[in-house]
Design a protein around this motif. Structure first.
Motif, PDB file in Angstrom:
ATOM      1  N   ALA A  13       0.830  -1.205   0.000  1.00 41.27           N
ATOM      2  CA  ALA A  13       0.000   0.000   0.000  1.00 41.27           C
ATOM      3  C   ALA A  13       0.864   1.256   0.000  1.00 41.27           C
ATOM      4  CB  ALA A  13      -0.906   0.020   1.219  1.00 41.27           C
ATOM      5  N   SER A  14       0.291   2.301  -0.557  1.00 43.11           N
ATOM      6  CA  SER A  14       0.916   3.621  -0.534  1.00 43.11           C
ATOM      7  C   SER A  14      -0.189   4.658  -0.637  1.00 43.11           C
ATOM      8  CB  SER A  14       1.883   3.791  -1.704  1.00 43.11           C
ATOM      9  OG  SER A  14       2.441   5.086  -1.671  1.00 43.11           O
ATOM     10  N   ILE A  15      -0.067   5.719   0.127  1.00 44.96           N
ATOM     11  CA  ILE A  15      -1.041   6.798   0.063  1.00 44.96           C
ATOM     12  C   ILE A  15      -0.455   7.895  -0.811  1.00 44.96           C
ATOM     13  CG2 ILE A  15      -2.272   8.551   1.380  1.00 44.96           C
ATOM     14  CD1 ILE A  15      -2.181   6.586   3.747  1.00 44.96           C
ATOM     15  N   VAL A  16      -1.147   8.201  -1.895  1.00 37.10           N
ATOM     16  CA  VAL A  16      -0.672   9.199  -2.853  1.00 37.10           C
ATOM     17  C   VAL A  16      -1.619  10.384  -2.827  1.00 37.10           C
ATOM     18  CG1 VAL A  16      -0.167   9.656  -5.278  1.00 37.10           C
ATOM     19  CG2 VAL A  16       0.309   7.402  -4.311  1.00 37.10           C
ATOM     20  N   HIS A  17      -1.080  11.561  -2.596  1.00 37.86           N
ATOM     21  CA  HIS A  17      -1.897  12.765  -2.603  1.00 37.86           C
ATOM     22  C   HIS A  17      -1.420  13.686  -3.720  1.00 37.86           C
ATOM     23  CE1 HIS A  17      -4.020  16.332  -1.387  1.00 37.86           C
ATOM     24  NE2 HIS A  17      -4.727  15.566  -0.571  1.00 37.86           N
ATOM     25  N   PRO A  18      -2.336  14.156  -4.566  1.00 39.07           N
ATOM     26  CA  PRO A  18      -1.949  15.033  -5.679  1.00 39.07           C
ATOM     27  C   PRO A  18      -1.141  16.253  -5.246  1.00 39.07           C
ATOM     28  CG  PRO A  18      -4.205  14.333  -5.965  1.00 39.07           C
ATOM     29  CD  PRO A  18      -3.773  13.851  -4.605  1.00 39.07           C
ATOM     30  N   ARG A  19      -1.435  16.798  -4.087  1.00 41.17           N
ATOM     31  CA  ARG A  19      -0.708  17.983  -3.603  1.00 41.17           C
ATOM     32  C   ARG A  19       0.791  17.711  -3.569  1.00 41.17           C
ATOM     33  NH1 ARG A  19      -3.060  18.391   1.226  1.00 41.17           N
ATOM     34  NH2 ARG A  19      -1.658  16.851   2.065  1.00 41.17           N
ATOM     35  N   ALA A  45       0.221  -5.442 -13.224  1.00 37.93           N
ATOM     36  CA  ALA A  45      -1.187  -5.169 -13.528  1.00 37.93           C
ATOM     37  C   ALA A  45      -1.722  -4.094 -12.587  1.00 37.93           C
ATOM     38  CB  ALA A  45      -2.008  -6.448 -13.385  1.00 37.93           C
ATOM     39  N   PRO A  46      -2.401  -3.064 -13.131  1.00 40.56           N
ATOM     40  CA  PRO A  46      -2.895  -1.986 -12.278  1.00 40.56           C
ATOM     41  C   PRO A  46      -4.046  -2.443 -11.384  1.00 40.56           C
ATOM     42  CG  PRO A  46      -3.592  -1.645 -14.548  1.00 40.56           C
ATOM     43  CD  PRO A  46      -2.689  -2.835 -14.550  1.00 40.56           C
ATOM     44  N   SER A  47      -4.005  -1.992 -10.146  1.00 39.68           N
ATOM     45  CA  SER A  47      -5.100  -2.243  -9.217  1.00 39.68           C
ATOM     46  C   SER A  47      -6.167  -1.178  -9.419  1.00 39.68           C
ATOM     47  CB  SER A  47      -4.595  -2.191  -7.776  1.00 39.68           C
ATOM     48  OG  SER A  47      -4.208  -0.855  -7.452  1.00 39.68           O
ATOM     49  N   LYS A  48      -7.323  -1.367  -8.810  1.00 38.59           N
ATOM     50  CA  LYS A  48      -8.380  -0.350  -8.854  1.00 38.59           C
ATOM     51  C   LYS A  48      -7.859   0.959  -8.272  1.00 38.59           C
ATOM     52  CE  LYS A  48     -13.049   0.733  -7.197  1.00 38.59           C
ATOM     53  NZ  LYS A  48     -12.720   2.136  -7.083  1.00 38.59           N
ATOM     54  N   GLU A  49      -7.084   0.858  -7.190  1.00 39.80           N
ATOM     55  CA  GLU A  49      -6.521   2.058  -6.552  1.00 39.80           C
ATOM     56  C   GLU A  49      -5.547   2.770  -7.494  1.00 39.80           C
ATOM     57  OE1 GLU A  49      -6.654  -0.980  -5.074  1.00 39.80           O
ATOM     58  OE2 GLU A  49      -8.213  -0.552  -3.596  1.00 39.80           O
ATOM     59  N   ASP A  50      -4.744   2.009  -8.232  1.00 41.85           N
ATOM     60  CA  ASP A  50      -3.823   2.611  -9.203  1.00 41.85           C
ATOM     61  C   ASP A  50      -4.601   3.410 -10.252  1.00 41.85           C
ATOM     62  OD1 ASP A  50      -1.534   1.439  -8.051  1.00 41.85           O
ATOM     63  OD2 ASP A  50      -1.699  -0.340  -9.325  1.00 41.85           O
ATOM     64  N   ASP A  52      -7.706   4.616  -9.986  1.00 39.70           N
ATOM     65  CA  ASP A  52      -8.376   5.759  -9.342  1.00 39.70           C
ATOM     66  C   ASP A  52      -7.405   6.910  -9.093  1.00 39.70           C
ATOM     67  OD1 ASP A  52     -10.740   4.323  -9.361  1.00 39.70           O
ATOM     68  OD2 ASP A  52     -10.642   3.788  -7.229  1.00 39.70           O
ATOM     69  N   VAL A  53      -6.227   6.595  -8.578  1.00 38.39           N
ATOM     70  CA  VAL A  53      -5.222   7.634  -8.315  1.00 38.39           C
ATOM     71  C   VAL A  53      -4.796   8.297  -9.615  1.00 38.39           C
ATOM     72  CG1 VAL A  53      -2.809   7.982  -7.631  1.00 38.39           C
ATOM     73  CG2 VAL A  53      -4.349   6.728  -6.138  1.00 38.39           C
ATOM     74  N   THR A  54      -4.602   7.503 -10.650  1.00 35.72           N
ATOM     75  CA  THR A  54      -4.193   8.052 -11.942  1.00 35.72           C
ATOM     76  C   THR A  54      -5.241   9.031 -12.465  1.00 35.72           C
ATOM     77  OG1 THR A  54      -2.941   6.066 -12.459  1.00 35.72           O
ATOM     78  CG2 THR A  54      -3.564   7.469 -14.316  1.00 35.72           C
ATOM     79  N   ARG A  55      -6.488   8.652 -12.420  1.00 36.76           N
ATOM     80  CA  ARG A  55      -7.561   9.542 -12.904  1.00 36.76           C
ATOM     81  C   ARG A  55      -7.625  10.820 -12.079  1.00 36.76           C
ATOM     82  NH1 ARG A  55     -11.683   4.671 -14.405  1.00 36.76           N
ATOM     83  NH2 ARG A  55     -10.819   4.324 -16.489  1.00 36.76           N
ATOM     84  N   ARG A  56      -7.410  10.695 -10.778  1.00 36.65           N
ATOM     85  CA  ARG A  56      -7.416  11.888  -9.911  1.00 36.65           C
ATOM     86  C   ARG A  56      -6.240  12.813 -10.249  1.00 36.65           C
ATOM     87  NH1 ARG A  56      -7.100  11.840  -3.380  1.00 36.65           N
ATOM     88  NH2 ARG A  56      -7.650  14.008  -3.074  1.00 36.65           N
ATOM     89  N   ILE A  66      -0.760  21.294 -15.571  1.00 36.30           N
ATOM     90  CA  ILE A  66       0.388  20.390 -15.662  1.00 36.30           C
ATOM     91  C   ILE A  66      -0.136  19.042 -16.146  1.00 36.30           C
ATOM     92  CG2 ILE A  66       2.261  19.221 -14.429  1.00 36.30           C
ATOM     93  CD1 ILE A  66       2.289  21.569 -12.463  1.00 36.30           C
ATOM     94  N   GLU A  67       0.217  18.671 -17.366  1.00 35.93           N
ATOM     95  CA  GLU A  67      -0.301  17.448 -17.969  1.00 35.93           C
ATOM     96  C   GLU A  67       0.387  16.210 -17.399  1.00 35.93           C
ATOM     97  OE1 GLU A  67      -0.928  15.445 -22.382  1.00 35.93           O
ATOM     98  OE2 GLU A  67       0.293  17.252 -22.194  1.00 35.93           O
ATOM     99  N   VAL A  68      -0.398  15.202 -17.077  1.00 37.50           N
ATOM    100  CA  VAL A  68       0.145  13.903 -16.690  1.00 37.50           C
ATOM    101  C   VAL A  68       0.249  13.086 -17.982  1.00 37.50           C
ATOM    102  CG1 VAL A  68      -0.143  11.835 -15.285  1.00 37.50           C
ATOM    103  CG2 VAL A  68      -0.921  14.039 -14.402  1.00 37.50           C
ATOM    104  N   LEU A  69       1.468  12.879 -18.448  1.00 39.35           N
ATOM    105  CA  LEU A  69       1.687  12.202 -19.722  1.00 39.35           C
ATOM    106  C   LEU A  69       1.437  10.702 -19.636  1.00 39.35           C
ATOM    107  CD1 LEU A  69       4.956  14.001 -20.859  1.00 39.35           C
ATOM    108  CD2 LEU A  69       2.595  14.485 -21.572  1.00 39.35           C
TER     109      LEU A  69
END
Length: 88
Positions: A13-19, A45-50, A52-56, A66-69
């Motif tokens: 697990a890892s908590i990722v915050h856009p800030r 393989a991406p998890s659901k959390e991966d 979700d975080v990517t879309r956020r 700032i574009e996420v490429l």
């Protein structure tokens, strides 16, 4: 170009915050970023959390200009691009 470690997670697990992700991009006046992380299991393989975080991150990046490429998940001698998979 610059490489920066933003988060170090636990085994599963890892908590990722856009800030925190975009803070370094702001400091460097970046127009875009590429995110990457590993899966210690070796299966990229991406998890659901991966996903979700990517879309956020993509949404936040659009708001601040700032574009996420791409978001890459690295496993055992292979990787998955969430952009190539259509999650972005």
């Amino acid at each position: 170009m610059h490489q920066q470690t933003i988060f170090i997670g636990s085994l599963n697990a890892s908590i990722v915050h856009p800030r925190e992700v975009f803070k370094e991009a702001f400091r460097r006046s970046a127009a875009s970023i590429v995110c990457a992380h590993n899966h210690p299991s070796g299966d990229p393989a991406p998890s659901k959390e991966d996903i979700d975080v990517t879309r956020r991150l993509v949404e936040c990046g659009k708001m601040i200009g700032i574009e996420v490429l791409d978001h890459l998940i690295i496993g055992d001698k292979k990787y998955v691009s969430l952009k190539e998979k259509g999650y972005m």
